[in-house]
Design a protein around this motif. Structure first.
Motif, PDB file in Angstrom:
ATOM      1  N   GLY A 106      49.175  29.421  39.385  1.00 47.74           N
ATOM      2  CA  GLY A 106      48.196  30.607  40.008  1.00 47.74           C
ATOM      3  C   GLY A 106      48.547  31.874  40.050  1.00 47.74           C
ATOM      4  N   LYS A 107      48.364  31.805  38.618  1.00 43.39           N
ATOM      5  CA  LYS A 107      48.542  33.384  38.312  1.00 43.39           C
ATOM      6  C   LYS A 107      48.097  34.048  37.127  1.00 43.39           C
ATOM      7  CE  LYS A 107      53.761  34.164  40.002  1.00 43.39           C
ATOM      8  NZ  LYS A 107      55.050  34.232  39.578  1.00 43.39           N
ATOM      9  N   ALA A 108      47.403  34.707  36.988  1.00 44.30           N
ATOM     10  CA  ALA A 108      46.534  35.584  35.728  1.00 44.30           C
ATOM     11  C   ALA A 108      46.801  36.569  35.666  1.00 44.30           C
ATOM     12  CB  ALA A 108      44.948  34.650  36.162  1.00 44.30           C
ATOM     13  N   GLY A 109      46.557  37.301  34.515  1.00 44.17           N
ATOM     14  CA  GLY A 109      46.872  38.459  33.842  1.00 44.17           C
ATOM     15  C   GLY A 109      45.672  39.070  32.891  1.00 44.17           C
ATOM     16  N   ARG A 110      45.644  40.644  32.535  1.00 39.35           N
ATOM     17  CA  ARG A 110      45.620  41.002  31.923  1.00 39.35           C
ATOM     18  C   ARG A 110      46.724  41.337  30.913  1.00 39.35           C
ATOM     19  NH1 ARG A 110      43.438  46.087  30.343  1.00 39.35           N
ATOM     20  NH2 ARG A 110      41.916  46.220  28.484  1.00 39.35           N
ATOM     21  N   ALA A 141      39.646  37.002  40.973  1.00 41.81           N
ATOM     22  CA  ALA A 141      38.649  36.545  40.926  1.00 41.81           C
ATOM     23  C   ALA A 141      37.807  37.496  42.372  1.00 41.81           C
ATOM     24  CB  ALA A 141      37.784  34.980  40.667  1.00 41.81           C
ATOM     25  N   ARG A 142      36.604  37.631  42.270  1.00 46.36           N
ATOM     26  CA  ARG A 142      36.301  38.462  43.487  1.00 46.36           C
ATOM     27  C   ARG A 142      35.630  37.340  44.830  1.00 46.36           C
ATOM     28  NH1 ARG A 142      32.897  43.796  41.491  1.00 46.36           N
ATOM     29  NH2 ARG A 142      30.426  41.724  41.356  1.00 46.36           N
ATOM     30  N   ALA A 143      35.278  37.251  46.515  1.00 44.70           N
ATOM     31  CA  ALA A 143      35.189  37.092  46.315  1.00 44.70           C
ATOM     32  C   ALA A 143      33.222  37.983  46.516  1.00 44.70           C
ATOM     33  CB  ALA A 143      35.021  37.080  48.339  1.00 44.70           C
ATOM     34  N   ALA A 144      32.333  36.882  47.062  1.00 48.60           N
ATOM     35  CA  ALA A 144      30.790  37.588  46.538  1.00 48.60           C
ATOM     36  C   ALA A 144      30.680  38.824  46.966  1.00 48.60           C
ATOM     37  CB  ALA A 144      29.796  36.508  46.049  1.00 48.60           C
ATOM     38  N   PRO A 145      29.974  40.247  46.698  1.00 49.16           N
ATOM     39  CA  PRO A 145      29.992  41.019  47.656  1.00 49.16           C
ATOM     40  C   PRO A 145      29.136  41.031  48.014  1.00 49.16           C
ATOM     41  CG  PRO A 145      29.776  41.699  45.091  1.00 49.16           C
ATOM     42  CD  PRO A 145      29.939  40.399  44.871  1.00 49.16           C
ATOM     43  N   ALA A 146      28.775  41.687  49.485  1.00 47.59           N
ATOM     44  CA  ALA A 146      27.557  41.683  50.303  1.00 47.59           C
ATOM     45  C   ALA A 146      26.397  42.192  49.719  1.00 47.59           C
ATOM     46  CB  ALA A 146      27.397  42.163  51.961  1.00 47.59           C
ATOM     47  N   ARG A 147      26.781  42.979  48.484  1.00 45.13           N
ATOM     48  CA  ARG A 147      25.493  44.294  48.241  1.00 45.13           C
ATOM     49  C   ARG A 147      24.609  43.517  46.957  1.00 45.13           C
ATOM     50  NH1 ARG A 147      30.136  45.315  45.772  1.00 45.13           N
ATOM     51  NH2 ARG A 147      29.903  45.078  43.317  1.00 45.13           N
ATOM     52  N   GLY A 148      25.245  42.358  46.768  1.00 42.48           N
ATOM     53  CA  GLY A 148      24.371  41.230  45.903  1.00 42.48           C
ATOM     54  C   GLY A 148      25.767  40.897  44.547  1.00 42.48           C
ATOM     55  N   LEU A 149      25.016  39.612  43.606  1.00 37.43           N
ATOM     56  CA  LEU A 149      25.717  39.057  42.942  1.00 37.43           C
ATOM     57  C   LEU A 149      25.948  39.831  41.393  1.00 37.43           C
ATOM     58  CD1 LEU A 149      25.529  35.829  43.186  1.00 37.43           C
ATOM     59  CD2 LEU A 149      27.321  36.912  44.474  1.00 37.43           C
ATOM     60  N   THR A 150      27.446  40.360  40.660  1.00 38.30           N
ATOM     61  CA  THR A 150      27.091  40.113  39.235  1.00 38.30           C
ATOM     62  C   THR A 150      26.378  39.457  38.641  1.00 38.30           C
ATOM     63  OG1 THR A 150      28.107  42.432  39.609  1.00 38.30           O
ATOM     64  CG2 THR A 150      27.588  41.695  37.588  1.00 38.30           C
ATOM     65  N   LEU A 206      35.697  37.723  32.597  1.00 35.33           N
ATOM     66  CA  LEU A 206      34.639  39.347  33.560  1.00 35.33           C
ATOM     67  C   LEU A 206      35.129  38.704  34.964  1.00 35.33           C
ATOM     68  CD1 LEU A 206      31.693  40.446  31.655  1.00 35.33           C
ATOM     69  CD2 LEU A 206      33.908  42.002  32.049  1.00 35.33           C
ATOM     70  N   VAL A 207      34.396  37.185  35.600  1.00 37.13           N
ATOM     71  CA  VAL A 207      34.903  36.700  36.908  1.00 37.13           C
ATOM     72  C   VAL A 207      36.148  36.742  36.918  1.00 37.13           C
ATOM     73  CG1 VAL A 207      33.606  35.092  38.144  1.00 37.13           C
ATOM     74  CG2 VAL A 207      32.887  35.736  36.115  1.00 37.13           C
ATOM     75  N   ALA A 208      37.201  36.650  35.758  1.00 35.92           N
ATOM     76  CA  ALA A 208      38.026  36.507  36.757  1.00 35.92           C
ATOM     77  C   ALA A 208      38.496  37.601  37.250  1.00 35.92           C
ATOM     78  CB  ALA A 208      39.208  35.361  35.212  1.00 35.92           C
ATOM     79  N   THR A 209      38.258  38.829  35.889  1.00 34.38           N
ATOM     80  CA  THR A 209      39.025  40.326  36.310  1.00 34.38           C
ATOM     81  C   THR A 209      38.205  40.531  37.673  1.00 34.38           C
ATOM     82  OG1 THR A 209      37.140  41.122  34.692  1.00 34.38           O
ATOM     83  CG2 THR A 209      39.553  40.255  34.849  1.00 34.38           C
ATOM     84  N   LEU A 237      40.377  32.240  34.823  1.00 33.23           N
ATOM     85  CA  LEU A 237      39.422  31.594  36.014  1.00 33.23           C
ATOM     86  C   LEU A 237      39.621  31.104  36.863  1.00 33.23           C
ATOM     87  CD1 LEU A 237      37.033  32.998  37.698  1.00 33.23           C
ATOM     88  CD2 LEU A 237      35.631  31.167  36.941  1.00 33.23           C
ATOM     89  N   VAL A 238      40.137  29.646  36.668  1.00 31.96           N
ATOM     90  CA  VAL A 238      41.007  29.114  38.131  1.00 31.96           C
ATOM     91  C   VAL A 238      42.311  30.302  38.279  1.00 31.96           C
ATOM     92  CG1 VAL A 238      41.623  26.655  39.223  1.00 31.96           C
ATOM     93  CG2 VAL A 238      39.618  26.809  37.373  1.00 31.96           C
ATOM     94  N   ALA A 239      43.263  30.114  37.358  1.00 32.86           N
ATOM     95  CA  ALA A 239      44.408  30.166  37.812  1.00 32.86           C
ATOM     96  C   ALA A 239      44.095  31.785  38.504  1.00 32.86           C
ATOM     97  CB  ALA A 239      45.072  30.729  36.730  1.00 32.86           C
ATOM     98  N   ALA A 240      42.949  32.210  38.210  1.00 30.46           N
ATOM     99  CA  ALA A 240      42.597  34.297  39.567  1.00 30.46           C
ATOM    100  C   ALA A 240      42.034  33.743  40.644  1.00 30.46           C
ATOM    101  CB  ALA A 240      41.649  34.829  38.313  1.00 30.46           C
ATOM    102  N   GLY A 241      41.842  32.368  40.970  1.00 27.92           N
ATOM    103  CA  GLY A 241      41.566  32.041  41.686  1.00 27.92           C
ATOM    104  C   GLY A 241      39.420  31.726  42.359  1.00 27.92           C
ATOM    105  N   GLY A 242      39.197  31.296  40.976  1.00 26.73           N
ATOM    106  CA  GLY A 242      37.521  31.267  41.101  1.00 26.73           C
ATOM    107  C   GLY A 242      37.550  29.714  40.519  1.00 26.73           C
TER     108      GLY A 242
END
Length: 255
Positions: A129-133, A151-160, A195-198, A222-227
């Protein structure tokens, strides 16, 4: 093994950059896709290294498969794209990557994505469950495993949303029309997964053909980063399919 795969990707990246600095020629494979000396040099290094790192584990590598060399498959195998984003490489854009992934029971469990022209390396260990750059050079220097990414949760302001620079389709745009997309980014190769993983993007759909070696390393990061990566309908996205051909998929950040 992760550190060994990182070092292998860096060595392959150095070979790629040596060709990148020359007036290289471009050939066409049987499927009309381009190939250069960089693809071949990088794959030769990776295959030799993997034979030493994990003797007996099958390696499915893009150029070897194109030449008709398909290994006897097992439940555990490597997927290798020595130069993902060949079109970017040919155009002298820096959005090309080296991709190495370990797959077990149909799922990528380790992945390394190295963008040598950008000096960026991403890694993922799914079981830990670990990812890095890492700010990595193609010379093999690796003072540490870099900084953790998530990875981040979807922001309220809209998706990228992020999609391919070379392969964006009307079908992709139609899929994205179902989501509150506030920003769109285009980038080549497996860097879209990164980009999604970070946490720099939230959604990467691909409606169109890809091969398993195009996606496995980025999928692991991505999966290791929580996506997650699934089919467009949410079904599991697995590896070891006939012909190593992928169906449509979507990569997402955290739920």
């Amino acid at each position: 093994m992760l550190q060994s795969l990182i070092y292998t990707a860096q060595r392959a990246g150095a070979a790629i950059m040596s060709v990148y600095a020359t007036d290289f020629s471009v050939q066409s494979k049987a499927d009309a896709s381009p190939v250069t000396a960089a693809d071949e040099a990088a794959e030769k290094i990776i295959l030799a290294d993997l034979a030493a790192i994990a003797p007996g584990v099958p390696v499915v590598a893009e150029e070897a498969v194109a030449a008709g060399k398909v290994p006897v498959m097992a439940d555990r195998f490597f997927l290798v794209d020595p130069l993902d984003g060949t079109k970017e490489f040919i155009s002298h854009r820096d959005e090309f990557t080296v991709n190495v992934a370990l797959v077990e029971a149909g799922e990528p469990v380790l992945g390394v994505v190295f963008a040598p022209a950008r000096h960026e390396l991403f890694w993922g260990d799914v079981r830990a469950g670990k990812a890095g750059r890492i700010d990595a050079d193609p010379d093999g220097t690796m003072p540490s495993l870099g900084n953790a990414i998530t990875a981040r949760a979807a922001p309220a302001r809209g998706l990228t949303a992020v999609a391919s620079r070379s392969h964006r389709t009307p079908e992709t745009d139609a899929f994205l029309s179902n989501y509150p997309v506030a920003e769109f980014r285009s980038i080549g190769s497996s860097l879209k997964f990164c980009l999604v993983a970070t946490g720099e993007a939230d959604l990467y759909p691909r409606v169109g053909p890809t091969m398993e070696w195009d996606t496995a390393a980025g999928h692991a990061v991505l999966v290791a980063a929580g996506g997650c990566v699934t089919g467009l309908g949410g079904e599991p996205f697995r590896y070891g399919k006939p012909g190593f051909r992928n169906g449509n998929f979507v990569a997402r950040g955290r739920p």
